[in-house]
Write a protein that holds these residues in place. Structure first.
Motif, PDB file in Angstrom:
ATOM      1  N   LEU A  47      11.580  42.396 -94.899  1.00  0.00           N
ATOM      2  CA  LEU A  47      10.972  42.339 -93.442  1.00  0.00           C
ATOM      3  C   LEU A  47      12.046  42.096 -92.348  1.00  0.00           C
ATOM      4  CD1 LEU A  47       7.464  40.851 -93.834  1.00  0.00           C
ATOM      5  CD2 LEU A  47       7.925  43.212 -93.396  1.00  0.00           C
ATOM      6  N   SER A  48      12.945  41.384 -92.743  1.00  0.00           N
ATOM      7  CA  SER A  48      14.102  40.685 -91.901  1.00  0.00           C
ATOM      8  C   SER A  48      15.201  41.923 -91.712  1.00  0.00           C
ATOM      9  CB  SER A  48      14.639  39.408 -92.444  1.00  0.00           C
ATOM     10  OG  SER A  48      13.677  38.442 -92.272  1.00  0.00           O
ATOM     11  N   SER A  49      15.243  42.717 -92.805  1.00  0.00           N
ATOM     12  CA  SER A  49      16.396  43.472 -92.849  1.00  0.00           C
ATOM     13  C   SER A  49      16.007  45.099 -92.475  1.00  0.00           C
ATOM     14  CB  SER A  49      16.852  43.623 -94.229  1.00  0.00           C
ATOM     15  OG  SER A  49      15.971  44.372 -95.042  1.00  0.00           O
ATOM     16  N   ASP A  50      14.587  45.133 -92.168  1.00  0.00           N
ATOM     17  CA  ASP A  50      14.070  46.623 -91.869  1.00  0.00           C
ATOM     18  C   ASP A  50      14.326  47.672 -92.717  1.00  0.00           C
ATOM     19  OD1 ASP A  50      13.584  45.863 -89.106  1.00  0.00           O
ATOM     20  OD2 ASP A  50      15.264  46.497 -88.404  1.00  0.00           O
ATOM     21  N   ASP A  52      12.437  50.001 -95.705  1.00  0.00           N
ATOM     22  CA  ASP A  52      11.254  50.372 -96.072  1.00  0.00           C
ATOM     23  C   ASP A  52      10.596  49.718 -97.278  1.00  0.00           C
ATOM     24  OD1 ASP A  52       8.989  51.942 -96.626  1.00  0.00           O
ATOM     25  OD2 ASP A  52       9.749  53.983 -96.886  1.00  0.00           O
TER      26      ASP A  52
END
Ligand code: DC
Length: 218
Positions: A47-50, A52
């Motif tokens: 989630l922190s690294s965007d 998918d």
């Protein structure tokens, strides 16, 4: 049987795994590993690294390179960042079943779980697939259950501002995802001992498992 002293504690969310596994580890003088926190840490990193979350390869790569520190204090550091609170937050909780369903994420985290126990001569590991996949030859395998009402009430007590209906719906959704996924679903190992914790005190459950371990060691 392996010469490691592994106690596997599996079961659905809210069955009492964490509370019981921690006390049990202290009682038996063994280390304690919360494998759900590892899946949550990988989810936090994704989630922190965007990336998918449905991109298997990207999430798996990120998991392989994850720098994860889980000291006995219970704190969880992900890539040097204190993520102790965030990994239990609603965003991670909503996304963790997606991340935990990726085969290569599981391969990497299972590898780390086996290494953790091997380095220590064993330990108490709690999760969903410890007795069925991670340590099929564990000394003692416990499958904890509790009624859906009791599980929702326990989780509602843990989550700030959560009402019981929302928590019950989230538990039902995660149970379905965790037990229906293709790879290593939540399931009771054939030789696991099932304990329904709905109407037992924490002390009673811990004492019961200590007795089982002592009998298995004898
Ligand atoms: O125990 P927990 O609720 O913190 O676990 C978070 C999620 O991680 C759970 O929804 C399923 C997954 N999980 C898993 O797939 N395998 C494990 N050994 C432990 C947890």
């Amino acid at each position: 049987m392996s010469d490691l002293t592994v106690v596997a504690i599996d079961g659905p969310a809210g069955s009492g795994k964490s509370t019981i596994a921690k006390l049990l580890a202290a009682e038996l003088d063994l280390g304690y590993l919360d494998t759900g926190a590892m899946y949550r840490a990988a989810t936090f990193a994704a989630l922190s690294s965007d990336v998918d979350l449905d991109d298997h390869d990207a999430v798996a790569d990120l998991t392989v390179s994850l720098v994860l520190e889980m000291p006995p204090s219970g704190d969880v550091f992900v890539n040097g960042h204190d993520a102790t609170g965030d990994i239990r937050g609603p965003e991670v909780t909503a996304a963790v079943s997606t991340v935990a369903a990726h085969a290569d994420v599981r391969t990497e985290l299972v590898r780390r779980q086996r290494a953790w126990a091997t380095e220590r001569g064993g330990g108490v590991l709690e999760g969903r697939d410890i007795g069925s996949v991670v340590f099929p030859d564990a000394l003692v395998k416990i499958y904890l259950t509790a009624s859906p009402e009791v599980r929702a009430a326990r989780r509602a007590g843990e989550v700030a501002e959560a009402d019981r209906d929302t928590v019950a719906a989230d538990l039902a959704r995660r149970d379905a995802l965790d037990s229906q996924r293709r790879i290593d679903p939540l399931r009771q190992a054939d030789d696991a001992i099932e304990i329904d914790t709905s109407h037992l005190s924490i002390g009673e459950v811990v004492a019961l498992i200590v007795e089982l371990v002592e009998r298995a060691r004898a």
